[in-house]
Design a protein around this motif. Structure first.
Motif, PDB file in Angstrom:
ATOM      1  N   GLY A   1      -5.671  17.460   1.064  1.00  0.00           N
ATOM      2  CA  GLY A   1      -4.807  17.774   2.394  1.00  0.00           C
ATOM      3  C   GLY A   1      -4.705  16.951   3.484  1.00  0.00           C
ATOM      4  N   LYS A   2      -5.101  15.632   3.281  1.00  0.00           N
ATOM      5  CA  LYS A   2      -4.761  14.491   4.421  1.00  0.00           C
ATOM      6  C   LYS A   2      -4.150  13.324   3.943  1.00  0.00           C
ATOM      7  CE  LYS A   2      -8.950  16.260   7.016  1.00  0.00           C
ATOM      8  NZ  LYS A   2      -9.999  15.491   7.675  1.00  0.00           N
ATOM      9  N   ILE A   3      -3.732  12.510   4.768  1.00  0.00           N
ATOM     10  CA  ILE A   3      -2.998  11.339   4.581  1.00  0.00           C
ATOM     11  C   ILE A   3      -4.218  10.095   4.499  1.00  0.00           C
ATOM     12  CG2 ILE A   3      -1.695   9.439   5.224  1.00  0.00           C
ATOM     13  CD1 ILE A   3      -0.090  11.949   4.354  1.00  0.00           C
ATOM     14  N   VAL A   4      -4.048   9.300   3.222  1.00  0.00           N
ATOM     15  CA  VAL A   4      -4.836   8.445   3.049  1.00  0.00           C
ATOM     16  C   VAL A   4      -4.216   7.155   2.763  1.00  0.00           C
ATOM     17  CG1 VAL A   4      -6.928   7.665   1.457  1.00  0.00           C
ATOM     18  CG2 VAL A   4      -6.729  10.036   2.230  1.00  0.00           C
ATOM     19  N   THR A   5      -4.732   6.039   3.227  1.00  0.00           N
ATOM     20  CA  THR A   5      -4.106   4.561   2.952  1.00  0.00           C
ATOM     21  C   THR A   5      -4.768   4.138   1.748  1.00  0.00           C
ATOM     22  OG1 THR A   5      -3.779   4.109   5.200  1.00  0.00           O
ATOM     23  CG2 THR A   5      -3.648   2.451   3.617  1.00  0.00           C
ATOM     24  N   ARG A   6      -3.775   3.698   0.495  1.00  0.00           N
ATOM     25  CA  ARG A   6      -4.453   3.300  -0.696  1.00  0.00           C
ATOM     26  C   ARG A   6      -3.781   2.183  -0.884  1.00  0.00           C
ATOM     27  NH1 ARG A   6      -8.788   5.105  -0.995  1.00  0.00           N
ATOM     28  NH2 ARG A   6      -9.127   7.518  -1.701  1.00  0.00           N
ATOM     29  N   PRO A   7      -4.509   0.876  -0.877  1.00  0.00           N
ATOM     30  CA  PRO A   7      -3.833  -0.492  -1.286  1.00  0.00           C
ATOM     31  C   PRO A   7      -3.609  -0.380  -2.893  1.00  0.00           C
ATOM     32  CG  PRO A   7      -6.108  -0.910  -0.050  1.00  0.00           C
ATOM     33  CD  PRO A   7      -5.759   0.697  -0.412  1.00  0.00           C
ATOM     34  N   ILE A   8      -2.410  -1.122  -3.376  1.00  0.00           N
ATOM     35  CA  ILE A   8      -2.201  -1.031  -4.745  1.00  0.00           C
ATOM     36  C   ILE A   8      -1.929  -2.494  -5.106  1.00  0.00           C
ATOM     37  CG2 ILE A   8      -1.187   1.322  -4.651  1.00  0.00           C
ATOM     38  CD1 ILE A   8       1.607   0.164  -4.356  1.00  0.00           C
ATOM     39  N   LYS A   9      -1.602  -2.784  -6.379  1.00  0.00           N
ATOM     40  CA  LYS A   9      -1.238  -3.749  -7.110  1.00  0.00           C
ATOM     41  C   LYS A   9      -0.044  -3.732  -7.833  1.00  0.00           C
ATOM     42  CE  LYS A   9      -2.805  -7.653  -9.803  1.00  0.00           C
ATOM     43  NZ  LYS A   9      -3.895  -8.303 -10.568  1.00  0.00           N
ATOM     44  N   LEU A  10       0.917  -4.402  -7.659  1.00  0.00           N
ATOM     45  CA  LEU A  10       2.256  -4.321  -8.314  1.00  0.00           C
ATOM     46  C   LEU A  10       2.205  -4.898  -9.657  1.00  0.00           C
ATOM     47  CD1 LEU A  10       4.725  -4.320  -5.162  1.00  0.00           C
ATOM     48  CD2 LEU A  10       3.767  -2.295  -6.581  1.00  0.00           C
TER      49      LEU A  10
ATOM     50  N   PHE B   1       0.893  -1.151   0.133  1.00  0.00           N
ATOM     51  CA  PHE B   1       0.076   0.109   0.092  1.00  0.00           C
ATOM     52  C   PHE B   1       0.814   1.180   0.163  1.00  0.00           C
ATOM     53  CE2 PHE B   1       0.850  -0.764   4.550  1.00  0.00           C
ATOM     54  CZ  PHE B   1       1.143   0.493   4.984  1.00  0.00           C
ATOM     55  N   VAL B   2       0.263   2.337  -0.165  1.00  0.00           N
ATOM     56  CA  VAL B   2       1.064   3.603  -0.055  1.00  0.00           C
ATOM     57  C   VAL B   2       0.079   4.888   0.803  1.00  0.00           C
ATOM     58  CG1 VAL B   2       2.055   3.558  -2.379  1.00  0.00           C
ATOM     59  CG2 VAL B   2      -0.143   4.505  -2.239  1.00  0.00           C
ATOM     60  N   LEU B   3       0.959   5.661   1.167  1.00  0.00           N
ATOM     61  CA  LEU B   3       0.011   6.809   1.955  1.00  0.00           C
ATOM     62  C   LEU B   3       0.041   7.791   0.920  1.00  0.00           C
ATOM     63  CD1 LEU B   3       1.936   6.652   5.262  1.00  0.00           C
ATOM     64  CD2 LEU B   3      -0.369   5.715   4.632  1.00  0.00           C
ATOM     65  N   ALA B   4      -1.195   8.157   0.372  1.00  0.00           N
ATOM     66  CA  ALA B   4      -1.510   9.080  -0.655  1.00  0.00           C
ATOM     67  C   ALA B   4      -2.032  10.365   0.128  1.00  0.00           C
ATOM     68  CB  ALA B   4      -2.375   8.673  -1.598  1.00  0.00           C
TER      69      ALA B   4
ATOM     70  N   VAL C   1       3.504   9.888  -0.184  1.00  0.00           N
ATOM     71  CA  VAL C   1       4.792   9.992   0.670  1.00  0.00           C
ATOM     72  C   VAL C   1       5.512   8.908   0.702  1.00  0.00           C
ATOM     73  CG1 VAL C   1       5.335  10.508   3.210  1.00  0.00           C
ATOM     74  CG2 VAL C   1       2.969  11.453   2.376  1.00  0.00           C
ATOM     75  N   ILE C   2       6.776   9.220   0.615  1.00  0.00           N
ATOM     76  CA  ILE C   2       8.095   8.405   0.454  1.00  0.00           C
ATOM     77  C   ILE C   2       9.006   8.332   1.830  1.00  0.00           C
ATOM     78  CG2 ILE C   2       8.110   8.444  -2.000  1.00  0.00           C
ATOM     79  CD1 ILE C   2      10.353  10.148  -1.778  1.00  0.00           C
ATOM     80  N   ALA C   3       8.889   9.631   2.429  1.00  0.00           N
ATOM     81  CA  ALA C   3       9.425   9.658   3.602  1.00  0.00           C
ATOM     82  C   ALA C   3       9.072   8.812   4.705  1.00  0.00           C
ATOM     83  CB  ALA C   3       9.590  11.034   4.163  1.00  0.00           C
ATOM     84  N   LYS C   4      10.103   8.313   5.489  1.00  0.00           N
ATOM     85  CA  LYS C   4       9.480   7.519   6.616  1.00  0.00           C
ATOM     86  C   LYS C   4       9.297   8.344   7.839  1.00  0.00           C
ATOM     87  CE  LYS C   4      10.062   3.847   4.096  1.00  0.00           C
ATOM     88  NZ  LYS C   4       8.769   3.330   3.465  1.00  0.00           N
ATOM     89  N   ILE C   5       8.177   9.078   8.008  1.00  0.00           N
ATOM     90  CA  ILE C   5       7.986   9.828   8.992  1.00  0.00           C
ATOM     91  C   ILE C   5       7.435   9.161  10.151  1.00  0.00           C
ATOM     92  CG2 ILE C   5       6.536  11.947   9.682  1.00  0.00           C
ATOM     93  CD1 ILE C   5       6.621  12.896   6.725  1.00  0.00           C
ATOM     94  N   GLU C   6       7.669   9.401  11.602  1.00  0.00           N
ATOM     95  CA  GLU C   6       7.304   8.931  12.425  1.00  0.00           C
ATOM     96  C   GLU C   6       6.030   9.160  12.745  1.00  0.00           C
ATOM     97  OE1 GLU C   6       8.759   7.802  17.079  1.00  0.00           O
ATOM     98  OE2 GLU C   6       9.843   9.354  15.961  1.00  0.00           O
ATOM     99  N   ASN C   7       4.927   8.210  13.443  1.00  0.00           N
ATOM    100  CA  ASN C   7       3.707   8.369  13.781  1.00  0.00           C
ATOM    101  C   ASN C   7       2.810   9.059  12.692  1.00  0.00           C
ATOM    102  OD1 ASN C   7       4.266   7.481  16.052  1.00  0.00           O
ATOM    103  ND2 ASN C   7       4.905   9.321  17.095  1.00  0.00           N
ATOM    104  N   LEU C   8       3.166   8.937  11.205  1.00  0.00           N
ATOM    105  CA  LEU C   8       2.422   9.476  10.381  1.00  0.00           C
ATOM    106  C   LEU C   8       1.158   8.392  10.128  1.00  0.00           C
ATOM    107  CD1 LEU C   8       1.828  11.612   8.234  1.00  0.00           C
ATOM    108  CD2 LEU C   8       3.324  10.229   6.439  1.00  0.00           C
ATOM    109  N   LYS C   9      -0.160   8.999  10.378  1.00  0.00           N
ATOM    110  CA  LYS C   9      -1.228   7.870  10.214  1.00  0.00           C
ATOM    111  C   LYS C   9      -2.207   8.785   9.114  1.00  0.00           C
ATOM    112  CE  LYS C   9      -0.525   6.391  14.843  1.00  0.00           C
ATOM    113  NZ  LYS C   9      -1.085   6.308  16.249  1.00  0.00           N
ATOM    114  N   PRO C  10      -3.495   7.762   8.804  1.00  0.00           N
ATOM    115  CA  PRO C  10      -4.345   8.438   7.997  1.00  0.00           C
ATOM    116  C   PRO C  10      -5.016   9.003   8.693  1.00  0.00           C
ATOM    117  CG  PRO C  10      -4.105   5.897   7.657  1.00  0.00           C
ATOM    118  CD  PRO C  10      -2.947   6.176   8.796  1.00  0.00           C
ATOM    119  N   GLY C  11      -5.592  10.186   7.853  1.00  0.00           N
ATOM    120  CA  GLY C  11      -6.306  11.434   8.626  1.00  0.00           C
ATOM    121  C   GLY C  11      -5.377  12.323   8.913  1.00  0.00           C
ATOM    122  N   GLN C  12      -4.241  12.413   9.090  1.00  0.00           N
ATOM    123  CA  GLN C  12      -3.315  13.400   9.415  1.00  0.00           C
ATOM    124  C   GLN C  12      -3.386  14.708   8.295  1.00  0.00           C
ATOM    125  OE1 GLN C  12      -0.705  13.894  12.017  1.00  0.00           O
ATOM    126  NE2 GLN C  12      -0.971  16.011  10.866  1.00  0.00           N
ATOM    127  N   ALA C  13      -3.390  15.707   8.953  1.00  0.00           N
ATOM    128  CA  ALA C  13      -3.541  16.983   7.778  1.00  0.00           C
ATOM    129  C   ALA C  13      -2.373  17.375   7.634  1.00  0.00           C
ATOM    130  CB  ALA C  13      -4.333  18.111   8.433  1.00  0.00           C
TER     131      ALA C  13
END
Length: 382
Positions: free
Chosen positions: A328-337, A321-324, A360-372
């Motif tokens: 203006g918010k973080i959303v989890t999107r399942p993907i197929k490779l 999955f990716v964090l899209a 988002v490609i950066a490994k940001i600590e505590n970044l969760k879906p719904g984050q503005a």
């Protein structure tokens, strides 16, 4: 205390009381204002500002599945030219690096001995031919005598046998004469094909024996790149697949070829299978023995939605999955490779995202879906 002093003291007390009342009221107002500000701050969500290096955008591009190769180049046609006769070299006409044509004379042997041998064999052949003719005449004469009863059948059989022996002897002498004639022809060394003289092993006046090496000859019109492939990757390797080569000494200049042959047996020790790539070399800029690194295209997808590996999460054995970033918010999107390019670290997103999506490609600590989040301003077009 006089009446005047008493009146003045009362007025001062009233002023002090009024000031104290005002101060107390201001303190109460200030306390209420701080509490309201804290409540308002608690109600306002935290907005995370992201930098350009934290993000990646799904791009529409051509993606290939490569296979890295490394090996050396060798001429497709190369040979050692050996002496076909025993003798002394009279002339050596070429040197290493010279270009020769097919059939061109490279060296000559002393021909006197070879010619003498040919003349002797030719004479012996003619004698055998004459003996055969004589045997045939005797057979004809004996056939007439047999009809008239002047000789026995055994005598005729002897004449018939003499013809057979003479015919066999003639064939043997003709074969020896042909060998002598070939020796004379082999005394002139010619190039079997057009190419470049790679080495010269002899000089004029040298006596050489049969099968002694005289020259080595290579044809640089086509070269062959030999590399090894692990057996685990071999099922994806097919004849005709294009290969792009970077050759030592030529910088970024690419050379193109295709897989022509695949060895049928893997090396028992390394579990690697040799593959051979044919490379055209019309300008003869490439040489045998050069080291090259290649990239075979095992598969290719046009207009693929691609992302870097760093944007994809949980790739190891789990659903990726990716964090899209959406609205203006973080959303989890399942993907197929789809295809994966291990060299450029790019992956095909066959389902789940479309070109233009921001992740988002950066490994940001505590970044969760719904984050503005707040995206960086777009760069002005050049």
């Amino acid at each position: 205390m006089t009446a005047f002093q008493s009146s003045r003291f009362k007025r001062r007390a009233i002023v002090v009381a009024a000031l104290l009342a005002l101060a107390g009221g201001g303190a109460v107002l200030t306390h209420k204002g701080d509490a309201a500000a804290k409540d308002k701050a608690a109600e306002t969500p935290t907005v995370l500002e992201l930098a350009s290096s934290d993000l990646a955008r799904v791009s529409d591009s051509t993606l290939i599945q490569p296979l890295a190769l490394s090996g050396t180049l060798n001429p497709v046609r190369q040979t050692l030219i050996n002496a076909e006769v025993d003798g002394v070299l009279r002339e050596v006409l070429v040197r290493p690096g010279e270009t020769v044509q097919a059939g061109q004379i490279l060296a000559r042997f002393e021909a006197s001995d070879l010619n003498n041998q040919l003349a002797a064999r030719a004479a012996t052949r003619e004698r055998a031919r004459a003996e055969l003719e004589l045997a045939k005449k005797n057979r004809e004469r004996n056939a007439n005598l047999l009809k008239q009863g002047f000789i026995s059948p055994n005598a005729y059989d002897e004449s018939e046998n003499a013809v057979a022996v003479a015919a066999a002897q003639l064939k043997a002498e003709e074969a020896q004469a042909a060998l002598a004639s070939k020796a004379v022809s082999d005394g002139v060394v010619r190039a079997p094909f057009g190419g470049i003289v790679a080495s010269r092993k002899v000089e004029p006046g040298t006596r050489v024996g049969v099968n002694q090496t005289l020259f080595s000859l290579v044809d640089l019109d086509e070269l062959e790149f030999e590399a090894s492939v692990a057996v685990s990757r071999l099922p994806a390797v097919k004849q005709g697949q294009p290969v792009r080569l970077n050759i030592e000494g030529f910088g970024d200049k690419p050379f193109n070829g295709s897989i022509e042959r695949i060895a049928p047996v893997a090396d028992a020790g390394s579990r690697m299978v040799p593959v051979y790539v044919r490379v055209k070399n019309p300008g003869h800029s490439l040489r045998g023995g050069m080291f090259a690194q290649g990239e075979a295209t095992l598969a290719q997808v046009e207009h693929a939605a691609t992302l870097p590996f760093s944007a994809i999460r949980e790739m190891d054995g789990k659903a990726p999955f990716v964090l899209a970033v959406e609205n203006g918010k973080i959303v989890t999107r399942p993907i197929k490779l789809g295809l994966l390019n291990d060299l450029t670290k790019q992956a095909e997103i066959s389902a789940g995202l479309k070109p233009g999506a921001v992740v988002v490609i950066a490994k940001i600590e505590n970044l969760k879906p719904g984050q503005a989040v707040k995206l960086p301003p777009a760069k002005p077009a050049a």
